[in-house]
Design a protein around this motif. Structure first.
Motif, PDB file in Angstrom:
ATOM      1  N   GLY A 161       0.793  -1.224   0.000  1.00  9.70           N
ATOM      2  CA  GLY A 161       0.000   0.000   0.000  1.00  9.70           C
ATOM      3  C   GLY A 161       0.826   1.275   0.000  1.00  9.70           C
ATOM      4  N   ASP A 162       0.095   2.384  -0.071  1.00  7.88           N
ATOM      5  CA  ASP A 162       0.751   3.692  -0.119  1.00  7.88           C
ATOM      6  C   ASP A 162       1.438   4.029   1.205  1.00  7.88           C
ATOM      7  OD1 ASP A 162      -2.157   3.621   0.350  1.00  7.88           O
ATOM      8  OD2 ASP A 162      -1.954   5.724   0.895  1.00  7.88           O
ATOM      9  N   GLY A 163       0.794   3.695   2.317  1.00  5.45           N
ATOM     10  CA  GLY A 163       1.422   3.979   3.613  1.00  5.45           C
ATOM     11  C   GLY A 163       2.703   3.185   3.764  1.00  5.45           C
ATOM     12  N   GLY A 164       2.655   1.930   3.330  1.00  5.69           N
ATOM     13  CA  GLY A 164       3.812   1.048   3.449  1.00  5.69           C
ATOM     14  C   GLY A 164       5.014   1.560   2.678  1.00  5.69           C
TER      15      GLY A 164
ATOM     16  N   ASP B 204      -2.346   2.317  -4.373  1.00  2.63           N
ATOM     17  CA  ASP B 204      -2.519   3.600  -3.681  1.00  2.63           C
ATOM     18  C   ASP B 204      -3.999   3.914  -3.508  1.00  2.63           C
ATOM     19  OD1 ASP B 204      -2.359   6.151  -2.694  1.00  2.63           O
ATOM     20  OD2 ASP B 204      -1.700   7.068  -4.580  1.00  2.63           O
ATOM     21  N   ASN B 205      -4.492   3.745  -2.290  1.00  2.35           N
ATOM     22  CA  ASN B 205      -5.873   4.142  -2.008  1.00  2.35           C
ATOM     23  C   ASN B 205      -5.897   5.484  -1.277  1.00  2.35           C
ATOM     24  OD1 ASN B 205      -4.867   3.261   0.391  1.00  2.35           O
ATOM     25  ND2 ASN B 205      -6.373   1.634   0.711  1.00  2.35           N
ATOM     26  N   GLU B 206      -4.748   6.111  -1.177  1.00  2.00           N
ATOM     27  CA  GLU B 206      -4.619   7.454  -0.594  1.00  2.00           C
ATOM     28  C   GLU B 206      -5.071   7.499   0.854  1.00  2.00           C
ATOM     29  OE1 GLU B 206      -6.619   9.999  -3.563  1.00  2.00           O
ATOM     30  OE2 GLU B 206      -4.690  10.050  -4.616  1.00  2.00           O
ATOM     31  N   VAL B 207      -4.890   6.386   1.558  1.00  2.00           N
ATOM     32  CA  VAL B 207      -5.336   6.323   2.960  1.00  2.00           C
ATOM     33  C   VAL B 207      -4.730   5.081   3.603  1.00  2.00           C
ATOM     34  CG1 VAL B 207      -7.395   4.912   2.439  1.00  2.00           C
ATOM     35  CG2 VAL B 207      -7.422   6.434   4.436  1.00  2.00           C
ATOM     36  N   TYR B 208      -4.639   5.093   4.933  1.00  3.36           N
ATOM     37  CA  TYR B 208      -4.360   3.853   5.657  1.00  3.36           C
ATOM     38  C   TYR B 208      -5.687   3.119   5.753  1.00  3.36           C
ATOM     39  CZ  TYR B 208       0.255   5.474   7.357  1.00  3.36           C
ATOM     40  OH  TYR B 208       1.555   5.888   7.457  1.00  3.36           O
ATOM     41  N   GLY B 209      -5.923   2.225   4.810  1.00  2.00           N
ATOM     42  CA  GLY B 209      -7.203   1.529   4.788  1.00  2.00           C
ATOM     43  C   GLY B 209      -7.324   0.551   5.934  1.00  2.00           C
ATOM     44  N   ASN B 210      -6.288  -0.206   6.113  1.00  2.00           N
ATOM     45  CA  ASN B 210      -6.338  -1.337   7.031  1.00  2.00           C
ATOM     46  C   ASN B 210      -6.545  -0.962   8.486  1.00  2.00           C
ATOM     47  OD1 ASN B 210      -4.424  -3.833   8.397  1.00  2.00           O
ATOM     48  ND2 ASN B 210      -6.055  -4.300   6.967  1.00  2.00           N
TER      49      ASN B 210
HETATM   50 MG   LIG Z   1      -3.392   2.779   1.629  1.00  2.00          MG
END
Ligand SMILES: [Mg+2]
Ligand SMILES: Cc1ncc(C[n+]2csc(CCOP(=O)(O)OP(=O)(O)O)c2C)c(N)n1
Ligand code: SF4
Lengths: 381, 284
Positions: free
Chosen positions: B128-131, B156-162
């Motif tokens: 992910g993006d945060g990672g 990239d979902n532009e957020v910490y989804g998890n």
């Molecule tokens: Mg994300």
């Protein structure tokens, strides 16, 4: 690559004719790795570890190791080492003090992923205030990471234990990481006589398929599986899978006992085990205790010594046996928290008086007189 | 991996799960499949526990269907929603600590190169993006500086989804999210540009609204990483759960972004371009 003859570990450890050299602890690391048939080593500087990994770099340049590089920080190094180990090779690295703590998250992941990484820890003080001096505090934090922990007293131990660590770590029924701990400076930066095997022999190579989990090389059936114990679902099966996985890591450490005994001779060594006063120590505290015991004997005091070589797994039964006659056990340590005294107390279950100390830290050496004072107090009680 | 390894022994075939038999008979291992074949073969990613309409799930699925050699591909992941689908992927997948993926991949790739000098073992980072942009940025950049031959793919979902919808470095400026109660006050981290100046020989930016493009750029990124150097692909994978839009809107939202901040972008170094033309241009 330099040509070396692969020999049985037992031959390298016990039978090959050894030459005595007057070398530093860091050089003892180099000589161990030269004979360890290591595929990859990754380094990152921290005093007092740096020199040993420089020397490992030198033997990489000479052609004893296939791959070596300097990583960007300890967390990255421990992660790259993990990646290499997942890929089915034998790896080595070393760190100490703040480096150990910077990398900390990696150690439980090594154990959890059943990686037989061997790492040397050249212990030193941990901030703050900043200190590069000898201190074994980091070992307190490492006790429950799931890795096997051996503690070297001197350069000879360091040389032997690093080589033996690979053999212990890689047993299919064990297959978890081994940390070889050594007191920084006192051992790494001093010269000592070390008996070493000839340089033209080495350990057998790592067999990647000795792993109890799939090797990360896509040479195994790709059923829907994961390399690591990752069970994130919120249901009982997931919890049970995770719990049993953790138990299996503990069980692997338990199963390492007989291999540690095979290669190191025992998990602990005892001298004069029927004495009323016993000193229980690990690392260079053992050497300081030897001196104190020498003086005590001259005063006619009856003192014995237990040198703990393996801290994880902890030799609980052996310790109970060799302290069976003791009325007091003294635990000298090079740190302020007294983690070893806690371990010893838990093992002896309040059946013996355990004196937690003397303790020195912040870089001080341990005057044998301090230990002698405790011996006198305990003997006269 | 030789397909022989997965071929069931006739005498035991009826004991194996139907899933496995289908993978062995109609999976992507013997002859690699592409995005165009979706629906006609047994996929590496199948059932998964992502939320309905999850863009990350689609990004992971499309990436998995674009691998040039799934039988010799290793995916290194990390914590984040991408592991839901990948944890059940029918290839070797590893996930250790949050953000350490490119360091793990570096060690793995170098060792597989030594163990299998004559086979391409593709090491692909898929996280992910945060990672990548936050917790793992230093390790990612350093793997690029060192020119590790791995393909890094960001969903990239532009957020910490998890972890429940917190701001990440890839969140757009002004966006209100958890931990950004007054809106994010800096721009998306320019990972694409960082990749370019840090040693990546190929970078691409796509969205899940363009599956064919994903198929092309993922394949290109992996093939170039084999021989030339590190590569980077950034896929926009909208998250309905945390941005609170209806799950059937995911593709529309990605499509719209292609006209705005997520337009298609590609960078290729001269060296990579020359290599590509020499070896693959007919199949590009
Ligand atoms: Mg994300
Ligand atoms: C060291 C550490 N810090 C924090 C976390 C918690 N954590 C797990 S996943 C995650 C967010 C992942 O965000 P991203 O990489 O964008 O992936 P997404 O879930 O959005 O797909 C966080 C913060 C963790 N697992 N480890
Ligand atoms: S939270 Fe968002 S990214 Fe995560 S699974 Fe749900 S929709 Fe996908």
């Amino acid at each position: 690559m330099i040509e070396q003859k692969v020999v049985a570990p037992e031959y390298l450890f016990n039978e090959a004719e050894r030459e005595e050299q007057f070398i530093t602890g860091s050089e003892a690391v180099r000589e161990a790795i030269r004979r360890a048939n290591v595929d990859m080593a990754i380094s990152y500087p921290i005093t007092p570890q740096s020199e040993s990994m420089h020397l490992v770099g030198d033997i990489y340049a000479e052609g004893y190791i296939k791959e070596y590089f300097r990583g960007e920080n300890e967390f990255a190094v421990m992660s790259s080492v993990a990646g290499a180990a997942m890929g089915g090779v034998r790896v080595f690295t070393a760190t100490g003090g703040p480096g150990t703590l910077r990398a900390f998250e990696a150690f439980p992941t090594w154990a959890g992923a059943r990686l037989p990484v061997v790492c040397a820890f050249m212990t030193r003080g941990i901030n703050s205030p900043l200190s590069i001096q000898p201190d074994t505090l980091e070992m307190a934090y490492m006790l429950d990471t799931g890795i096997i922990m051996l503690h070297a007293e001197n350069s000879q131990d360091l040389y032997d234990m690093i080589l033996q660590a690979f053999m212990i770590a890689e047993k299919p029924e064990v297959h978890i990481p081994v940390g070889v701990f050594v007191d920084g400076f006192f051992v790494t930066h001093t010269r000592d006589r070390v008996k070493i095997a000839p340089p033209d022999i080495k350990l057998p190579p790592y067999n990647p398929y000795s792993a109890p989990v799939p090797v990360m090389d896509m040479e195994n059936p790709p059923i829907r599986q994961m390399r690591d114990p990752f069970v994130m679902k919120s249901n009982f099966i997931s919890y049970a899978a995770h719990a049993s996985w953790q138990q299996e890591i503990l069980a692997a450490a338990e199963r390492s006992r007989r291999h540690i005994a095979h290669y190191l001779g025992s998990l602990l060594e005892a001298e004069n085990e029927n004495a009323q006063v016993m000193i229980v120590a690990s690392g260079t505290a053992v050497s300081q205790s030897r001196e104190a015991i020498e003086s005590a004997r001259q005063e006619g005091l009856d003192v014995g010594l237990v040198k703990l070589k393996s801290l994880r797994p902890f030799p609980t039964e052996e310790l109970k046996a060799v302290t069976a006659n003791a009325k007091a056990v003294i635990v000298p340590e090079f740190n302020r928290v007294g983690w070893l005294a806690r371990e010893v107390r838990a093992a002896l279950e309040a059946k013996v008086k355990v004196v937690g100390g003397p303790r020195v830290f912040g870089g001080m050496t341990m005057p044998p007189d301090l230990i002698l004072d405790e011996i006198r107090r305990c003997a006269n009680e | 991996m030789s397909v022989k390894i997965i071929r069931p022994t006739a005498a035991f075939a009826d004991l194996l799960p139907a899933e496995y038999l289908e993978l062995a008979a109609n999976g992507p291992y013997a002859s690699p499949k592409t995005i165009n074949d979706l629906g006609n073969f047994k996929e590496i990613i199948e059932e998964h526990p992502h939320c309905a309409g999850c863009g990350v799930a689609l990004g992971v699925r499309l990436t998995a269907a674009s691998l040039p050699a799934p039988a010799d591909t290793l995916i290194v992941g990390t914590a984040g929603c991408s592991f839901f689908g990948l944890a059940q992927a029918a290839l070797n997948y590893s996930c250790s600590a949050f953000g350490n993926q490119n360091a793990v991949a570096s060690g793995l790739k170098r060792m597989l190169k030594i163990r299998y000098p004559d086979t391409h073992k593709d090491v692909v980072v898929l996280v992910g993006d945060g990672g990548i942009a936050d917790i793992g940025l230093d390790l990612t950049l350093h793997s690029w500086f060192r020119r590790e031959k791995i393909a890094t793919i960001m969903v990239d979902n532009e957020v910490y989804g998890n972890t429940g919808g917190q701001e990440s470095g890839m969140t757009q400026e002004g966006q209100v999210l958890n931990m950004a109660p007054k809106g994010k006050n800096f721009a998306k981290i320019p990972v694409f540009e960082l990749a370019q100046v840090s040693g990546c020989v190929y970078c691409a930016r796509v969205t899940v609204a363009s599956p064919k493009k994903i198929g092309q750029v993922v394949r290109k990124a992996i093939l170039l990483a084999r021989e030339v150097g590190p590569t980077y692909v950034q896929i926009y994978t909208p998250c309905p759960t945390n941005f609170k839009f209806p799950p059937q809107q995911t593709i529309n939202i990605a499509k719209k972004a292609e006209e705005g901040h997520y337009s298609f972008r590609e960078f290729i170094s001269d060296e990579a371009q020359a290599y590509w033309e020499k070896n693959f241009s007919s199949s590009a």
